[in-house]
Design a protein around this motif. Structure first.
Motif, PDB file in Angstrom:
ATOM      1  N   UNK A  43       0.824  -1.219   0.000  1.00 44.08           N
ATOM      2  CA  UNK A  43       0.000   0.000   0.000  1.00 44.08           C
ATOM      3  C   UNK A  43       0.852   1.259   0.000  1.00 44.08           C
ATOM      4  N   UNK A  44       2.136   1.131   0.255  1.00 39.86           N
ATOM      5  CA  UNK A  44       3.015   2.304   0.220  1.00 39.86           C
ATOM      6  C   UNK A  44       3.733   2.323  -1.121  1.00 39.86           C
ATOM      7  N   UNK A  45       3.548   3.405  -1.859  1.00 38.40           N
ATOM      8  CA  UNK A  45       4.132   3.462  -3.195  1.00 38.40           C
ATOM      9  C   UNK A  45       4.401   4.910  -3.561  1.00 38.40           C
ATOM     10  N   UNK A  46       4.752   5.138  -4.809  1.00 41.70           N
ATOM     11  CA  UNK A  46       4.877   6.509  -5.305  1.00 41.70           C
ATOM     12  C   UNK A  46       4.334   6.514  -6.718  1.00 41.70           C
ATOM     13  N   UNK A  47       4.025   7.708  -7.213  1.00 42.10           N
ATOM     14  CA  UNK A  47       3.502   7.811  -8.573  1.00 42.10           C
ATOM     15  C   UNK A  47       4.452   7.185  -9.580  1.00 42.10           C
ATOM     16  N   UNK A  48       5.742   7.405  -9.374  1.00 41.08           N
ATOM     17  CA  UNK A  48       6.725   6.857 -10.310  1.00 41.08           C
ATOM     18  C   UNK A  48       6.731   5.337 -10.256  1.00 41.08           C
ATOM     19  N   UNK A  49       6.772   4.799  -9.054  1.00 39.54           N
ATOM     20  CA  UNK A  49       6.762   3.337  -8.931  1.00 39.54           C
ATOM     21  C   UNK A  49       5.532   2.753  -9.609  1.00 39.54           C
ATOM     22  N   UNK A  50       4.385   3.386  -9.370  1.00 37.51           N
ATOM     23  CA  UNK A  50       3.154   2.885  -9.981  1.00 37.51           C
ATOM     24  C   UNK A  50       3.225   2.966 -11.500  1.00 37.51           C
ATOM     25  N   UNK A  51       3.787   4.068 -11.997  1.00 39.44           N
ATOM     26  CA  UNK A  51       3.748   4.239 -13.453  1.00 39.44           C
ATOM     27  C   UNK A  51       4.645   3.216 -14.155  1.00 39.44           C
ATOM     28  N   UNK A  52       5.627   2.697 -13.447  1.00 41.30           N
ATOM     29  CA  UNK A  52       6.451   1.644 -14.046  1.00 41.30           C
ATOM     30  C   UNK A  52       5.895   0.250 -13.755  1.00 41.30           C
ATOM     31  N   UNK A  53       4.694   0.191 -13.193  1.00 41.49           N
ATOM     32  CA  UNK A  53       3.996  -1.093 -13.128  1.00 41.49           C
ATOM     33  C   UNK A  53       4.178  -1.889 -11.848  1.00 41.49           C
ATOM     34  N   UNK A  54       4.430  -1.211 -10.725  1.00 44.67           N
ATOM     35  CA  UNK A  54       4.497  -1.963  -9.468  1.00 44.67           C
ATOM     36  C   UNK A  54       3.141  -2.626  -9.216  1.00 44.67           C
ATOM     37  N   UNK A  55       3.138  -3.916  -8.853  1.00 43.14           N
ATOM     38  CA  UNK A  55       1.849  -4.596  -8.732  1.00 43.14           C
ATOM     39  C   UNK A  55       1.065  -4.129  -7.507  1.00 43.14           C
TER      40      UNK A  55
ATOM     41  N   UNK B 121       2.737  -4.925 -14.167  1.00 43.55           N
ATOM     42  CA  UNK B 121       2.567  -4.449 -15.532  1.00 43.55           C
ATOM     43  C   UNK B 121       3.917  -4.195 -16.180  1.00 43.55           C
ATOM     44  N   UNK B 122       4.161  -4.914 -17.274  1.00 39.65           N
ATOM     45  CA  UNK B 122       5.474  -4.826 -17.903  1.00 39.65           C
ATOM     46  C   UNK B 122       5.483  -3.905 -19.113  1.00 39.65           C
ATOM     47  N   UNK B 123       4.341  -3.299 -19.385  1.00 45.03           N
ATOM     48  CA  UNK B 123       4.240  -2.476 -20.594  1.00 45.03           C
ATOM     49  C   UNK B 123       5.081  -1.210 -20.480  1.00 45.03           C
ATOM     50  N   UNK B 124       5.510  -0.700 -21.635  1.00 44.77           N
ATOM     51  CA  UNK B 124       6.177   0.601 -21.686  1.00 44.77           C
ATOM     52  C   UNK B 124       5.135   1.653 -22.017  1.00 44.77           C
ATOM     53  N   UNK B 125       5.134   2.757 -21.306  1.00 45.48           N
ATOM     54  CA  UNK B 125       4.147   3.807 -21.564  1.00 45.48           C
ATOM     55  C   UNK B 125       4.831   5.153 -21.705  1.00 45.48           C
ATOM     56  N   UNK B 126       4.073   6.105 -22.259  1.00 49.40           N
ATOM     57  CA  UNK B 126       4.665   7.430 -22.466  1.00 49.40           C
ATOM     58  C   UNK B 126       4.972   8.117 -21.141  1.00 49.40           C
ATOM     59  N   UNK B 127       4.192   7.823 -20.088  1.00 49.02           N
ATOM     60  CA  UNK B 127       4.491   8.524 -18.837  1.00 49.02           C
ATOM     61  C   UNK B 127       5.831   8.068 -18.253  1.00 49.02           C
ATOM     62  N   UNK B 128       6.197   6.794 -18.509  1.00 46.48           N
ATOM     63  CA  UNK B 128       7.531   6.342 -18.090  1.00 46.48           C
ATOM     64  C   UNK B 128       8.600   7.118 -18.852  1.00 46.48           C
TER      65      UNK B 128
END
Lengths: 436, 534
Positions: B419-431, B442-449
């Motif tokens: 439950x402890x995370x950060x926006x960056x960690x989430x955007x790179x797909x932390x489960x 999530x292993x996808x590459x996205x523009x926000x990364x």
């Protein structure tokens, strides 16, 4: 002859494809018999922590100090509607919004109440449902062509649960971070940190390509191609104009002052700029409203900020003719106990209260200048037309052009509807400009 | 065949002399390792040539990331690359397996699998999260037998704040007997309920129907226990065996644990070997590593029978890429008394793990004759950026009060609480750790990364700090460039790269010449070679 529900069901099936590939038009948002355009963007003003309904939209001037702390009400520009004296500017905009004074549910915990107000479901089924923002961001991503993420949170996430639930991470809200009231609203990643000129960026990119031994040696694969595409998308954001929505310095000094030079006020201004960019869902997560202690002292600060920011947003959107296509809803996860706790350590505090609270809706097909439901003399229970979170969410979905009874396409293939089946019976039809 | 091996042996002798490219070299596998014998045979059957071997720089990076969740330090790379003693790769593997970061990394994997988080929809609550995570972490550090760890997980009763393993049955969003049964199938057998009929699942769920939860006066404390009223339960184990249990005499959970963890039952070992294989390669021995097919009921008697043609998976096409390898891994795991470290050791010493990643042909990947290229896990990437620049993100949670602040230099890998995370960690797909399925990450590459890596002001600040130190600590441009490459890409720059650098440096006018360092670091941070496992 197929009826509307059948039609939407059919459309929903088609939509599964479109929703994930961003290619379909806005199939889902096209109920046949509808004349007005559905709301294009939604602004959610999330009064995080729970605002007191007595000091906002449901004042009780005759309930005595034990309830109202000796604060009263004031008239508005709509005859017969009176709101709290903390909100004089919003009083002048009452024709643009409607007040629901009989919101109620059964949970007094922040986490559970937030989840319920955002998803229309109680936790515990074993599935984390997505918040309304994520669902709308997904279903509207077919018609949204902008480069900014479709769901943006000013400035932090709610953090109670993963708001995209079982939907793709793409529909997780982008939390902007930073503070729009700073000299520069630095949305990390979107706003150039400064010091690097455009020419230098190009030169550096060329250097990067030349230096890249890895790409030269390795045969490509899906993961690498996807990464390359994502990098191109990111570069497009950086070289394009969409991220200028975050540059509040492009607004006149007068406009910035109109919203109030506060975090909340400038969030409202940023939200308007994002609406102009077509972003489908924006949430302003206002902070500091969990006033267990010294409630009235806190309201001296919270009230004017909220009053100025929210009223300026309504007036500005209306002047720019955007209020018709922009739906606003403003609520906490619950209200606050009408009876003031004057004892130590609360010293005039109010606690969590789910049995009766107020929500405000405006624009996007909602009529203004109306009041739905009513609370008792102390604001402790609804006395007419109780409204549940599902009733409210149902109406927002409908006005945004989405039938909440439809199946929710999702990557995990859960067979689920957007809102619990049969939830639309008590929707807020009396506030629809036009019946659906 | 003999000729084939002797060719390899010959080339082994010339390993030191073998001139390697940046990413691969022509030879270097140990042909006598049983796992390599199996792989070579498999490749031969599939008409696949023995792949080139990853270069030393690539290899140390792989081992460090896989075993310890971090990049190797510049000095470690230097020592390893210039070491020319035989067996240096095996020694390196031992070094990382015995480092404290090994337990950090594997605890993160286990916490994903066991869904360790405070809040929705798992609700372990912070105190329990800390206890549970720390206990599992310490057990991984000492390489406790997974057989006994899982026995405890499956049978523990007690307070969530005091008995760490009792949290196993709390960490399920759905606590109905069927919900628990599904959770147990996924966590201990890598199987989904869809493999079973409705009645089979219901009969299996009866084994978990007596689990009860009660709260205490301590805030958020919860006791896990079995209903004390004796009952007679008729249930079925996943292999179809019917069992009748008197709950007054026997805990029904123990009946399942005893069945699952006996040495002639392959389900548990098959699940763990697939998990670890998946963790090491991003894909399992079975293509659907956490959706394994069922074995026929008579298979528990003997190995040969086990993997015989009667296997129901044949029909579904759900098969291990190499059955002999799957058998071997299971046997080794059981022989080692269910040692996780032993599995990692086997895998990292194998030709599959040491293979070059240069050719990403799907047919090679399917047969593990090429190391699969894939994006680093969110936590590892963020930690790698932090380790290079010595600037860590801050992690905190405002829920519940009192607020939680993790210490300033906390690594993302070490965050106990999902439950402890950060926006960056989430955007790179932390489960989110809601279900424990592999697909949650999530292993996808996205523009926000991309936007973060290219344009984050916070990252720029750290990158500039790094360059200031670099310029202070090294006088010579060559040394500086070496250090940047060793820190970020775990290798020395090639001659061509040195030239490209020089050319770029001289192309900058005097005013912007200093930017060459931050630009080079920026370029490498945004390179696939840094962001991907390769």
């Amino acid at each position: 002859m197929i009826d509307r529900r059948e039609f939407l069901k059919m459309m929903a099936m088609c939509g599964v494809y479109g929703a994930f590939n961003r290619v379909s038009g806005n199939l889902l948002a096209a109920p046949v018999e509808r004349k007005r355009e559905p709301a294009r963007s939604v602004i959610e003003i999330w009064v995080w922590g729970g605002p007191s309904h007595l000091e906002t939209f449901d004042p009780k001037p005759n309930a005595g100090k034990a309830y109202n702390g000796d604060y009263g009400d004031i008239p508005t520009n709509v005859k017969g509607i009176r709101i709290s004296e903390f909100l004089p500017k919003l009083a002048q905009q009452a024709d643009k919004y409607s007040i629901i004074r009989s919101m109620c549910h059964r949970t007094n915990g922040h986490e559970t109440a937030t989840y319920l107000m955002q998803t229309g479901r109680m936790p515990g089924s074993g599935i984390t449902y997505p918040a309304i923002g994520a669902v709308l961001a997904m279903l509207k991503s077919g018609s949204y062509k902008g480069k900014l993420p479709p769901y943006i949170a000013l400035t932090t996430n709610k953090g109670r649960f993963s708001e995209n639930g079982f939907l793709s991470d793409r529909f997780k809200p982008l939390a902007t971070g930073s503070n729009p009231n700073n000299p520069q609203f630095l949305v990390d990643g979107f706003v150039a940190p400064g010091g690097v000129s455009k020419e230098h960026v190009l030169r550096r990119q060329k250097y990067a390509d030349e230096l890249d031994s890895f790409t030269r040696s390795i045969t490509s694969c899906r993961e690498l191609r996807e990464f390359e595409q994502a990098s191109l998308d990111a570069q497009a954001v950086l070289s394009g104009n969409d991220a200028k929505a975050f540059d509040l310095n492009l607004e006149s000094e007068a406009m910035r002052n109109r919203y109030g030079r506060t975090r909340f006020g400038q969030c409202c201004l940023a939200a308007r700029r994002l609406v102009e960019m077509g972003v489908p869902y924006i949430t302003i997560n206002a902070q500091g409203w969990d006033t267990h202690k010294k409630h009235f002292e806190s309201m001296q600060k919270l009230g004017p900020e909220f009053d100025q920011g929210f009223s300026a947003l309504l007036e500005d959107l209306s002047e720019k003719k955007l209020l018709d296509t922009t739906l606003i809803w403003c609520t906490g996860e619950f209200g606050r106990t009408p009876r003031v706790d004057y004892q130590e350590p609360w010293n005039g505090g109010r606690n969590h209260f789910c049995h009766c609270f107020s929500t405000v809706v405006a624009g996007g097909g909602f009529v203004g200048g109306k009041v739905v439901g009513a609370s008792d003399a102390h604001g402790e229970r609804p006395v007419e037309r109780p409204v549940s979170p599902v009733d409210l969410l149902w109406s927002i979905y409908e006005l945004a052009g989405i039938d909440p009874a439809q199946k929710l396409p999702n990557p995990r293939n859960f067979d689920l509807t957007i809102l619990p089946p049969g939830g639309g019976k008590n929707k807020l039809r009396e506030l629809y400009q036009e019946q659906i | 065949m003999r000729k084939f091996y002797s060719v390899i042996i010959c080339s082994l002798l010339t390993v030191a002399a073998a001139c390697g490219s940046t990413f691969e070299k022509s030879s270097g596998y140990d042909p006598f390792l049983p796992v390599n014998k199996i792989l070579f045979k498999h490749w031969q059957e599939k008409n696949i040539r023995v792949p080139a071997v990853s270069s030393d720089g690539v290899f140390i990076r792989r081992v460090a990331l896989t075993a310890a969740g971090r990049l190797p330090a510049a000095a470690e790379v230097r020592d390893f690359v210039f070491d020319d003693t035989p067996g240096k790769r095996a020694k390196l593997i031992e070094k990382f397996l015995n480092s404290p970061e090994y337990a950090d990394m594997q605890a993160m994997r286990f916490a994903d699998m066991l869904r360790i988080k405070s809040e929705f929809p798992i609700n372990l609550w912070p105190n329990a999260v800390q206890l549970y995570h720390r206990t599992i972490h310490d057990e991984l550090l000492t390489d406790r037998s997974l057989k006994s760890m899982f026995y405890d997980l499956l049978t523990a009763s007690g307070s969530n704040f005091r008995t760490a393993h009792a949290n196993f049955f709390r960490a399920s969003a759905d606590r109905s007997p069927t919900g628990l049964a599904k959770m147990v199938l996924l966590t201990t057998m890598n199987m989904r309920e869809t493999e079973f009929s409705k009645s089979e699942l219901e009969d299996f769920a009866k084994l978990f129907s007596l689990i009860r939860y009660k709260s205490t006066y301590e805030w958020k404390e919860e006791i896990v226990y079995n209903d004390p009223v004796p009952q007679v339960i008729t249930a079925r184990l996943p292999d179809g065996t019917a069992v009748t249990i008197d709950s007054g005499a026997t805990d029904p959970r123990k009946v399942f644990a005893d069945w699952l963890l006996q040495d002639d039952n392959p389900y548990f070992a098959r699940a763990v070997t697939n998990k670890v294989w998946y963790w090491a390669f991003g894909r399992g021995i079975y293509p659907q590593a956490d959706d394994l097919p069922r074995l026929e009921s008579d298979q528990r008697s003997f190995w040969a029978k086990l993997w015989g043609s009667s296997d129901s998976s044949t029909a579904k096409g759900d098969q291990p890429f190499c059955r002999e390898l799957q058998d071997y891994m299971i046997a080794e795991f059981q022989k080692s008394n269910y040692s996780l470290k032993h599995l990692y050791r086997l895998i990292m010493n194998s030709a599959a793990f040491q293979a070059s990643a240069v050719n990403q042909d799907e047919e090679l990947l399917k047969n593990f004759a090429a190391y699969p290229v894939r994006r680093l896990e969110s936590e590892l990437l963020i930690d790698a950026l932090a380790a290079v620049t010595k600037g860590y993100d801050r992690y905190m949670s405002v829920i519940p009060e009192p607020f939680t602040y993790l210490p300033g230099s906390s690594k993302a890998v070490n965050i106990a609480d999902g439950s402890i995370s950060s926006g960056t960690l989430d955007s790179f797909g932390r489960p989110p750790r809601d279900s424990g399925q592999f697909s949650e990450r999530n292993k996808a590459s996205t523009d926000s990364q991309g936007l973060y890596l290219m344009n984050s002001a916070a990252l720029y600040r750290r990158l500039n700090n790094y360059c200031r130190n670099l310029q202070r600590n090294y006088r010579n441009d060559n040394e500086r460039l070496d250090r940047i490459y060793l820190d970020i890409l775990s290798r020395y720059p090639t001659n061509r790269e040195r030239q490209v650098f020089k050319k770029y440096q001289t192309s900058l006018d005097k005013k912007s010449r200093h930017l060459v360092w931050s630009d080079t670091v920026w370029v490498l941070f945004n390179s696939k070679e840094f962001i991907f496992y390769h």
